[in-house]
Every structure is written in C-alpha cells, then in structure tokens.
Design a protein around this motif. Structure first.
Motif: not given
Length: 231
Positions: A60-67, A140-146, A169-173, A199-200
């Motif tokens: 339900g969150g909305v990304m602050s960037v537009r794509t 936010g921190l994410h991985r490109d996995r698609e 590659t293991a965690t967002r921390t 992420g940015v």
C-alpha cells in the motif's frame, strides 16, 4: 564515503572506484552533451501513453520516485508487456540509444575481466527503468531480482547528486558502502554484487548543472531481463 559523512578522495579528484566485487563507478562517464541528449530523451519517454507513473507497492505504500519503463514494464514485482498498473498501454520499445550506451558501459567497466563477470561478455540489455527523484525523494534498500539472468546492472545518473547505498546480498543491514553519484556518473554492478541490496538514501537538491534544465535527479537503470518476447 562509508558512513563517515565525508566523500573519500574528494581532495584528489574523482577517479575510477571499485566499491565491491563486480561493482565499478566511473565518474563523469557522460559528457555534458550526452547528458542533455539523455534528459531530452527521458522527457519524450515520459509522455503518455505508457508514460511516467507513480508506483504503489503491494503493502500500500507509494514510492516517492516516478517511473517510466522501456522494453519491458516493471511492476512490483515482475515484468509485463503492458502497463498493468497504469494506463494498460503497450510498453515503449527499448531504445537503441540505451542499448549502445549500456553495452559500452559494461565493456569499459570490466575490460579484459568481462569473462570473469557473469553475463558481461555477452551482455544484451533489453529493459530500462527511468526514475525521477523530485526533491526529498529516496529509495529504500532493495534487490533487483525480477530478471531471469544475472547479467550486470547499468546505472546512469543525471541532474542532482545523490547518496547511493550499495549493500550486501544477505541483508538490508550493514555492511554497506555509501557513494556520491553525480550527474554523468556511471555505476555498473554485477558479479558477486549483482543481487546486492541497494538504494538512494537522499538526493542533494541544487547540485545539478542549470544547463540541463532538470529539477531533481534522473536515474536510468538498464538491465538484461532474460525474458522471451516471443511468448
């Protein structure tokens, strides 16, 4: 900069960096004319149909960037041929301009080591995401996995500078490395860091060259999807 608040090497100019295995930063890779050409192209790609949109996450969150997407339409968390979470129009084709730039980017980033990096030697990009970061936007921190292959990701920066966080590659921390990406910079990440969290953290308003005529930051991310367009 690695969480220190000071950008490493600034006193000595900005040269090639390798912030991790398979990651290469080439500052100022795009000259001023190339940057202006890409900004103009992004404006055309952003027009409807299949234009720039705001992305709503499954939470339900909305990304602050537009794509806006090219070649394939990315949505959380998959690819489609049409803008399934927008106007439903067919996605715009992947442009030769980005194909040529991305192939050259991978070749220059890895050079003779291309054979050691998964997917670099036969790199065949077919999808791009153009993200616009208005002032205050972040990712936010994410991985490109698609994607279905592990070929490198090519990232081109335009406009305002940002603090880009390249994680593990293991965690967002931690551990992570923070990099300043400026207009014209090229970042390629593949190999061990292809599926790293990233992420940015923030953009730096007012750092863009006024001649670009751009408010905020544009990021063009080019990938090889591994998807079969004949299906």
């Amino acid at each position: 900069m690695s969480g220190s608040g000071v950008f490493a090497g600034e006193l000595f100019g900005r040269g090639r960096e390798e912030p991790g295995p398979g990651a290469v930063l080439l500052p100022g890779w795009l000259d001023a004319e190339q940057q202006r050409e890409l900004v103009a192209a992004c404006r055309e790609w952003a027009r409807p149909p299949a234009g720039m949109r705001t992305v709503t996450l499954p939470t339900g969150g909305v990304m602050s960037v537009r794509t806006v997407c090219l070649g394939w339409h990315w949505y959380p968390y998959g690819y489609a041929r049409t803008v399934v979470d927008g106007d439903g129009a067919p996605v715009k084709p992947f442009p030769p301009l980005l194909d040529g730039l991305a192939r050259r980017a991978v070749a220059e980033a890895y050079g003779e080591r291309a054979g050691e990096i998964a997917g670099a030697a036969g790199y065949a990009p077919d999808v791009a995401l153009v993200n616009h970061y208005p002032h205050g936007a972040k990712m936010g921190l994410h991985r490109d996995r698609e994607e279905r292959v592990d070929a490198p990701v090519v990232s081109l920066s335009l406009g305002d500078s940002c603090v880009f966080r390249l994680g593990n590659t293991a965690t967002r921390t931690r551990p992570w490395t923070d990099l300043e990406l400026r207009s014209g910079d090229l970042l390629v990440f593949g190999g061990e860091l292809r599926f790293a969290y990233h992420g940015v953290v923030r953009t730096l308003p007012g750092t863009a060259d006024p001649d670009l005529g751009l408010v905020g930051r544009l990021n063009i991310t080019v990938r090889q999807s591994g998807l079969d367009r004949s299906r």
